[in-house]
Design a protein around this motif. Structure first.
Motif, PDB file in Angstrom:
ATOM      1  N   PRO A   1       0.831  -1.212   0.000  1.00  6.65           N
ATOM      2  CA  PRO A   1       0.000   0.000   0.000  1.00  6.65           C
ATOM      3  C   PRO A   1       0.867   1.265   0.000  1.00  6.65           C
ATOM      4  N   ILE A   2       0.645   2.141  -0.953  1.00  2.09           N
ATOM      5  CA  ILE A   2       1.220   3.488  -0.920  1.00  2.09           C
ATOM      6  C   ILE A   2       0.074   4.433  -0.602  1.00  2.09           C
ATOM      7  N   THR A   3       0.217   5.168   0.459  1.00  2.36           N
ATOM      8  CA  THR A   3      -0.875   6.029   0.904  1.00  2.36           C
ATOM      9  C   THR A   3      -0.367   7.439   1.158  1.00  2.36           C
ATOM     10  N   CYS A   4      -1.305   8.369   1.103  1.00  6.18           N
ATOM     11  CA  CYS A   4      -0.989   9.760   1.411  1.00  6.18           C
ATOM     12  C   CYS A   4      -2.011  10.248   2.431  1.00  6.18           C
ATOM     13  N   THR A   5      -1.516  10.530   3.623  1.00  6.79           N
ATOM     14  CA  THR A   5      -2.392  10.929   4.714  1.00  6.79           C
ATOM     15  C   THR A   5      -1.946  12.284   5.263  1.00  6.79           C
ATOM     16  N   GLU A   6      -2.598  12.701   6.350  1.00 11.75           N
ATOM     17  CA  GLU A   6      -2.229  13.970   6.981  1.00 11.75           C
ATOM     18  C   GLU A   6      -0.795  13.953   7.509  1.00 11.75           C
ATOM     19  N   THR A   7      -0.285  12.739   7.758  1.00  9.92           N
ATOM     20  CA  THR A   7       1.074  12.634   8.310  1.00  9.92           C
ATOM     21  C   THR A   7       2.136  12.549   7.221  1.00  9.92           C
ATOM     22  N   GLY A   8       1.728  12.419   5.954  1.00 10.08           N
ATOM     23  CA  GLY A   8       2.704  12.403   4.872  1.00 10.08           C
ATOM     24  C   GLY A   8       2.443  11.300   3.860  1.00 10.08           C
ATOM     25  N   LEU A   9       3.389  11.165   2.928  1.00 10.52           N
ATOM     26  CA  LEU A   9       3.324  10.152   1.881  1.00 10.52           C
ATOM     27  C   LEU A   9       4.101   8.935   2.343  1.00 10.52           C
ATOM     28  N   HIS A  10       3.407   7.808   2.452  1.00 11.12           N
ATOM     29  CA  HIS A  10       3.997   6.589   3.006  1.00 11.12           C
ATOM     30  C   HIS A  10       4.405   5.648   1.867  1.00 11.12           C
ATOM     31  N   LEU A  11       5.697   5.362   1.788  1.00  6.96           N
ATOM     32  CA  LEU A  11       6.242   4.519   0.720  1.00  6.96           C
ATOM     33  C   LEU A  11       6.821   3.237   1.292  1.00  6.96           C
ATOM     34  N   PRO A  12       6.374   2.067   0.813  1.00  4.01           N
ATOM     35  CA  PRO A  12       7.030   0.821   1.215  1.00  4.01           C
ATOM     36  C   PRO A  12       8.467   0.778   0.704  1.00  4.01           C
ATOM     37  N   ALA A  13       9.195  -0.241   1.116  1.00  6.54           N
ATOM     38  CA  ALA A  13      10.570  -0.411   0.653  1.00  6.54           C
ATOM     39  C   ALA A  13      10.614  -0.504  -0.870  1.00  6.54           C
ATOM     40  N   GLN A  14      11.607   0.142  -1.468  1.00  2.90           N
ATOM     41  CA  GLN A  14      11.866   0.092  -2.907  1.00  2.90           C
ATOM     42  C   GLN A  14      10.580   0.260  -3.723  1.00  2.90           C
ATOM     43  N   SER A  15      10.008   1.419  -3.603  1.00  4.17           N
ATOM     44  CA  SER A  15       8.751   1.696  -4.300  1.00  4.17           C
ATOM     45  C   SER A  15       8.777   3.104  -4.880  1.00  4.17           C
ATOM     46  N   LEU A  16       7.843   3.358  -5.788  1.00  2.00           N
ATOM     47  CA  LEU A  16       7.757   4.660  -6.450  1.00  2.00           C
ATOM     48  C   LEU A  16       6.297   5.008  -6.666  1.00  2.00           C
ATOM     49  N   THR A  17       6.007   6.286  -6.537  1.00  2.00           N
ATOM     50  CA  THR A  17       4.648   6.742  -6.818  1.00  2.00           C
ATOM     51  C   THR A  17       4.684   8.087  -7.532  1.00  2.00           C
ATOM     52  N   VAL A  18       3.689   8.299  -8.375  1.00  2.49           N
ATOM     53  CA  VAL A  18       3.451   9.597  -8.991  1.00  2.49           C
ATOM     54  C   VAL A  18       2.236  10.189  -8.277  1.00  2.49           C
ATOM     55  N   TYR A  19       2.386  11.399  -7.753  1.00  2.00           N
ATOM     56  CA  TYR A  19       1.430  11.939  -6.789  1.00  2.00           C
ATOM     57  C   TYR A  19       1.182  13.413  -7.111  1.00  2.00           C
ATOM     58  N   ARG A  20      -0.050  13.875  -6.871  1.00  2.00           N
ATOM     59  CA  ARG A  20      -0.356  15.295  -7.035  1.00  2.00           C
ATOM     60  C   ARG A  20      -1.029  15.807  -5.767  1.00  2.00           C
ATOM     61  N   PRO A  21      -0.429  16.821  -5.107  1.00  2.00           N
ATOM     62  CA  PRO A  21      -1.077  17.389  -3.921  1.00  2.00           C
ATOM     63  C   PRO A  21      -2.432  17.997  -4.299  1.00  2.00           C
ATOM     64  N   THR A  22      -3.309  18.072  -3.335  1.00  3.47           N
ATOM     65  CA  THR A  22      -4.570  18.777  -3.580  1.00  3.47           C
ATOM     66  C   THR A  22      -4.258  20.220  -3.964  1.00  3.47           C
ATOM     67  N   PRO A  23      -5.119  20.874  -4.764  1.00  5.09           N
ATOM     68  CA  PRO A  23      -4.785  22.184  -5.349  1.00  5.09           C
ATOM     69  C   PRO A  23      -4.259  23.215  -4.359  1.00  5.09           C
ATOM     70  N   HIS A  24      -4.844  23.319  -3.163  1.00  4.65           N
ATOM     71  CA  HIS A  24      -4.386  24.348  -2.240  1.00  4.65           C
ATOM     72  C   HIS A  24      -3.045  24.006  -1.599  1.00  4.65           C
ATOM     73  N   ASN A  25      -2.574  22.729  -1.804  1.00  8.70           N
ATOM     74  CA  ASN A  25      -1.279  22.328  -1.251  1.00  8.70           C
ATOM     75  C   ASN A  25      -0.172  22.270  -2.294  1.00  8.70           C
ATOM     76  N   GLN A  26      -0.492  22.605  -3.543  1.00  5.83           N
ATOM     77  CA  GLN A  26       0.487  22.466  -4.609  1.00  5.83           C
ATOM     78  C   GLN A  26       1.578  23.528  -4.496  1.00  5.83           C
ATOM     79  N   PRO A  27       2.825  23.135  -4.879  1.00  5.37           N
ATOM     80  CA  PRO A  27       3.932  24.095  -4.814  1.00  5.37           C
ATOM     81  C   PRO A  27       3.761  25.209  -5.828  1.00  5.37           C
ATOM     82  N   GLN A  28       4.213  26.398  -5.482  1.00  2.00           N
ATOM     83  CA  GLN A  28       4.140  27.528  -6.395  1.00  2.00           C
ATOM     84  C   GLN A  28       5.374  27.558  -7.294  1.00  2.00           C
ATOM     85  N   PRO A  29       5.194  27.879  -8.598  1.00  8.07           N
ATOM     86  CA  PRO A  29       6.343  27.927  -9.496  1.00  8.07           C
ATOM     87  C   PRO A  29       7.274  29.080  -9.136  1.00  8.07           C
TER      88      PRO A  29
END
Length: 576
Positions: free
Chosen positions: A548-576
């Motif tokens: 399971p790869i999950t994204c919660t209030e505590t952060g993005l949880h990655l199992p050993a040797q894993s990869l995910t493509v993720y997009r923060p919710t709009p109000h949390n997205q980084p500014q250019p």
């Protein structure tokens, strides 16, 4: 029909054709000419130069009996094309798939490769890049020992076979890039020397004598290679050329051969109405390679980028020997992802000197990057490929990177078959010493060199892909991962954006994880054997290598040797 051959220093040239010997007439520029009634498509012929020979035509379009046999007249207009609606394919935004015709299928022919095109269509690649197809001695070879550069290996299906393959690719919506070798010719079956000053008289590289690109009478030698390139693009409808080891082209002229070739190809592109690409394999890390002619560059569309490969390979494999030693840290990976190259004038420990220059301002699509290719697998003693887990992690970064990604045949399902170096020289001294020569080439690379004999047929047969592997669950799962990554890259403009200055990378100080921002999309990879949590805001998992790869209030949880493509919710997205 008229037979012509360039032999500027000859006093007499004879044509052997239709069981007759005919004297040829000397003309301007060292060209000899003879008109023969009754000769046409399929007619066999050879030349004798000052009583020596017989030799095949240096510009032979077909060698039906191999490199030691006579040439045959080949009429390009006899082939019926079906790709009239093909408008070409630009390299920008594309994905390349490299393959070797002889080992891509069991039969090892163009016809057999056509049968596998539905697999490539489903994978959604844009180009196939085929390793060299010029005639070679014997029945098996990587292709870099080619001679008779205007002809096509009969073992694969000859000139009609190549045309059928290109035609079928175009009907399937796939462009074709052909690997060509202009920095040297093979050591066996090379009969250019009796005709003229094709060679410079010194060893131009480890692979053989340098071609005469800037010495006396080199104008026609240059035309030999430029004309060869134009033949593939014009007469075979090829969409691009990969130019082997251009750093081994010794040319001190004011206009480099590559610049001359780029101008000629640009003119041909204008006349055909389709884009034509030139991709250089260069060891120089020189941005002039991919700058336009009007900006003082050499005009290449793109170049292979070994720095990206090395950094990815070190990150997923843990290797750090030989030329990998400078790339062993995640800092090196971060630099190539954001700057295109690691060595941009910095010190290269493998070369023991400074190397390269900055690629600032060069878009990423001009850099062809890979996780595996024929060199990086085949130059290992055992020809071994990466296992499935490293492939998952490496492909996740490669296919979301700002570069032009290239895959190597079988990589997409984690093929277990090796890709060994193999050849089939006829002369005993070449056959018996090939293994030792190969070992010397990689002296200092940090390998304990215990490689199969390249001359053994078994080295070739072991390198053929085993397509039955695709049916196995772990291989099918990896294939689906590659398909999903490519589909996501094509669906999200952020993932194909070539602007290197828009890429941001964050690293774990302990070297466990890397986070690459592509606009508002993040690619997070955990290289370690332990689970990690990245301090990221909630968002949407777009693609994940593992559960399971999950994204919660505590952060993005990655199992050993894993990869995910993720997009923060709009109000949390980084500014250019």
């Amino acid at each position: 029909m008229i037979f012509e051959v360039w032999a500027p220093r000859a006093t007499a040239v004879e044509l052997l054709v239709l069981e007759e010997r005919r004297s040829m007439s000397a003309g301007a520029g060292g060209w000899w000419r003879a008109e023969v009634e009754g000769a046409g498509h399929g007619t066999r012929y050879t030349f004798e130069v000052d009583g020596d020979g017989p030799y095949p035509d240096p510009r032979s379009r077909r060698q039906p009996e191999g490199v030691f046999g006579p040439s045959a007249v080949y009429d390009h207009d006899r082939f019926t094309w079906s790709d009239h609606d093909w408008k070409g394919r630009d390299l920008r935004g594309a994905i390349i798939y490299e393959l070797h015709i002889g080992t891509f299928t069991t039969d090892g022919t163009f016809e057999a490769a056509i049968e596998k095109l539905p697999h490539l269509v489903e994978l959604c690649v844009d180009f196939v890049e085929i390793m060299p197809v010029a005639p070679v001695p014997g029945g098996r070879n990587w292709g870099y020992d080619g001679v008779d550069l205007y002809a096509v290996n009969e073992t694969y299906g000859g000139p009609d076979g190549l045309k059928s393959f290109v035609d079928a690719c175009h009907q399937a919506g796939i462009g074709v890039i052909l690997d060509v070798v202009y920095n040297h010719l093979g050591p066996s079956g090379n009969f250019l020397r009796p005709f003229g000053p094709y060679f410079a008289g010194f060893e131009g590289s480890f692979w053989g004598e340098a071609v005469n690109l800037d010495g006396p009478e080199s104008d026609e030698v240059r035309r030999y290679f430029v004309g060869n390139a134009l033949q593939w693009l014009r007469d075979y409808h090829i969409d691009g050329l990969r130019l082997d080891a251009v750093h081994a082209l010794h040319d001190r002229r004011a206009t480099h051969l590559l610049a001359e070739l780029a101008a000629e190809v640009d003119a041909l592109s204008c006349s055909t109405g389709r884009p034509l690409s030139l991709i250089a394999e260069s060891d120089l890390n020189d941005p002039r390679m991919v700058r336009s002619l009007d900006a003082g560059g050499l005009g290449m569309t793109a170049q292979w980028n070994d720095d990206v490969h090395h950094a990815l390979h070190c990150a997923v494999s843990g290797e750090n020997h030989g030329y990998y030693q400078d790339f062993a840290s995640l800092e090196a990976l971060a630099k190539v992802l954001t700057h295109g190259v690691l060595h941009d004038g910095s010190y290269s420990s493998f070369r023991a000197r400074g190397h390269g220059a900055s690629f600032a301002g060069v878009p990423g699509h001009r850099l062809v990057a890979c996780l595996q290719n024929h060199d990086q697998i085949g130059n290992r003693p055992a020809g071994d490929r990466l296992p499935i887990t490293p492939l998952k992690l490496g492909s996740g970064l490669l296919l979301t990177s700002p570069f032009t990604p290239m895959l190597f045949m079988g990589e997409e399902w984690g093929a277990r078959t090796p890709f060994l170096f193999f050849s089939d020289h006829v002369e005993a001294h070449l056959r018996d010493t090939e293994g030792a020569r190969r070992q010397r080439e990689f002296d200092g690379f940090g390998y304990a060199w215990e490689a199969p004999n390249p001359s053994d047929e078994e080295s070739f047969l072991r390198s053929k892909l085993d397509w039955s592997e695709v049916k196995e669950e772990e291989h099918w799962s990896l294939l689906c991962w590659y398909r999903d990554l490519i589909a996501l890259r094509k669906a999200l403009p952020e993932l194909s954006d070539p602007r290197l200055d828009r890429v941001r990378v964050e690293l774990d100080p302990m070297g466990k994880w890397l986070l690459m921002w592509r606009g508002s999309v993040a690619v997070a990879v955990n290289f370690s054997l332990d689970p990690v949590t990245l301090p990221l805001p909630p968002g949407t998992i777009l693609l994940a290598s593992d559960d399971p790869i999950t994204c919660t209030e505590t952060g993005l949880h990655l199992p050993a040797q894993s990869l995910t493509v993720y997009r923060p919710t709009p109000h949390n997205q980084p500014q250019p």
